[in-house]
Motif scaffolding. Structure first.
Motif, PDB file in Angstrom:
ATOM      1  N   MET A   1      37.098  36.513  45.787  1.00  0.00           N
ATOM      2  CA  MET A   1      35.559  36.924  45.517  1.00  0.00           C
ATOM      3  C   MET A   1      35.103  35.711  46.611  1.00  0.00           C
ATOM      4  SD  MET A   1      34.133  36.217  41.568  1.00  0.00           S
ATOM      5  CE  MET A   1      35.057  35.263  42.065  1.00  0.00           C
ATOM      6  N   ASN A   2      33.681  36.009  46.618  1.00  0.00           N
ATOM      7  CA  ASN A   2      32.808  35.725  47.385  1.00  0.00           C
ATOM      8  C   ASN A   2      31.815  35.120  47.002  1.00  0.00           C
ATOM      9  OD1 ASN A   2      30.731  34.525  49.239  1.00  0.00           O
ATOM     10  ND2 ASN A   2      30.653  35.596  49.924  1.00  0.00           N
ATOM     11  N   SER A   3      32.768  33.563  46.592  1.00  0.00           N
ATOM     12  CA  SER A   3      31.868  32.590  45.287  1.00  0.00           C
ATOM     13  C   SER A   3      30.444  32.067  46.027  1.00  0.00           C
ATOM     14  CB  SER A   3      32.045  31.043  44.993  1.00  0.00           C
ATOM     15  OG  SER A   3      33.242  30.681  45.519  1.00  0.00           O
ATOM     16  N   GLN A  73      37.372  36.961  31.200  1.00  0.00           N
ATOM     17  CA  GLN A  73      37.217  36.257  32.487  1.00  0.00           C
ATOM     18  C   GLN A  73      38.714  36.119  33.805  1.00  0.00           C
ATOM     19  OE1 GLN A  73      34.689  35.241  33.790  1.00  0.00           O
ATOM     20  NE2 GLN A  73      34.353  33.112  32.942  1.00  0.00           N
ATOM     21  N   SER A  74      39.944  35.766  32.936  1.00  0.00           N
ATOM     22  CA  SER A  74      41.110  36.461  32.768  1.00  0.00           C
ATOM     23  C   SER A  74      41.729  37.391  33.953  1.00  0.00           C
ATOM     24  CB  SER A  74      41.678  36.013  32.169  1.00  0.00           C
ATOM     25  OG  SER A  74      43.761  36.490  32.530  1.00  0.00           O
ATOM     26  N   GLN A  77      38.852  37.265  36.993  1.00  0.00           N
ATOM     27  CA  GLN A  77      38.906  36.395  37.828  1.00  0.00           C
ATOM     28  C   GLN A  77      39.686  35.995  39.573  1.00  0.00           C
ATOM     29  OE1 GLN A  77      41.859  33.488  36.567  1.00  0.00           O
ATOM     30  NE2 GLN A  77      42.269  32.054  37.952  1.00  0.00           N
ATOM     31  N   ASN A  78      39.362  35.507  40.630  1.00  0.00           N
ATOM     32  CA  ASN A  78      38.665  36.372  41.531  1.00  0.00           C
ATOM     33  C   ASN A  78      38.233  37.217  42.518  1.00  0.00           C
ATOM     34  OD1 ASN A  78      39.775  33.718  41.823  1.00  0.00           O
ATOM     35  ND2 ASN A  78      41.659  33.789  41.497  1.00  0.00           N
ATOM     36  N   ILE A  79      37.586  38.220  41.505  1.00  0.00           N
ATOM     37  CA  ILE A  79      37.449  39.463  41.735  1.00  0.00           C
ATOM     38  C   ILE A  79      35.827  39.977  41.277  1.00  0.00           C
ATOM     39  CG2 ILE A  79      39.221  40.133  42.494  1.00  0.00           C
ATOM     40  CD1 ILE A  79      39.403  42.455  39.814  1.00  0.00           C
TER      41      ILE A  79
END
Length: 143
Positions: A1-3, A73-74, A77-79
């Protein structure tokens, strides 16, 4: 994921759940739309939540909301970016993935994850979700 997508947006967090507040997610959606950046916006609602508050009290209701938030959230996470819309409603922005098969698989996996979700100490409470989504720009270009 592009934070980096959310870095220039004022980030506020929901005090109960720790996920983003509604306006942070809304501002991210507006930014992505303005930049024509592809994303999916999920609206997620806990089913029959009023029955939990009425039957078990607001402290248990808060526990259910926190459990939903933690699991979202879990899962994302990352997506994706998870925010609380209000009450038992959540918003999730998932950048970069808008093709039908990928979105369908994510929805299916989310259903499977929440199908087996329970609240410790309250086994009679089952958590189910109703989910709606829109893919930008495929389904629209305005917020």
């Amino acid at each position: 994921m592009n934070s980096s997508l959310i870095e220039k947006i004022e980030q506020k967090f929901d005090p109960l759940t720790g996920v983003y507040e509604r306006f942070t997610i809304e501002n991210l959606a507006k930014k992505l739309l303005a930049e024509n950046y592809p994303f999916v916006l999920f609206l997620i609602d806990g089913d029959n939540f009023k029955n939990v508050n009425d039957g078990y009290g607001h402290a248990v209701g808060d526990l259910v909301i926190k459990t939903i938030a933690e699991n979202l959230q879990s899962f994302f996470q990352n997506i994706g970016f998870v925010g609380r819309f209000g009450g038992d409603e959540f918003m999730v922005i998932m950048p970069d993935v808008v093709d039908y098969d990928s979105v369908w698989n994510i929805c299916h996996n989310l259903h499977v994850t929440f199908r087996s979700l329970s609240i410790p100490d309250y086994p009679s409470i089952s958590i189910t979700l109703t989910l709606g989504l829109s893919r930008a720009p495929k389904d629209g270009i305005a917020y």
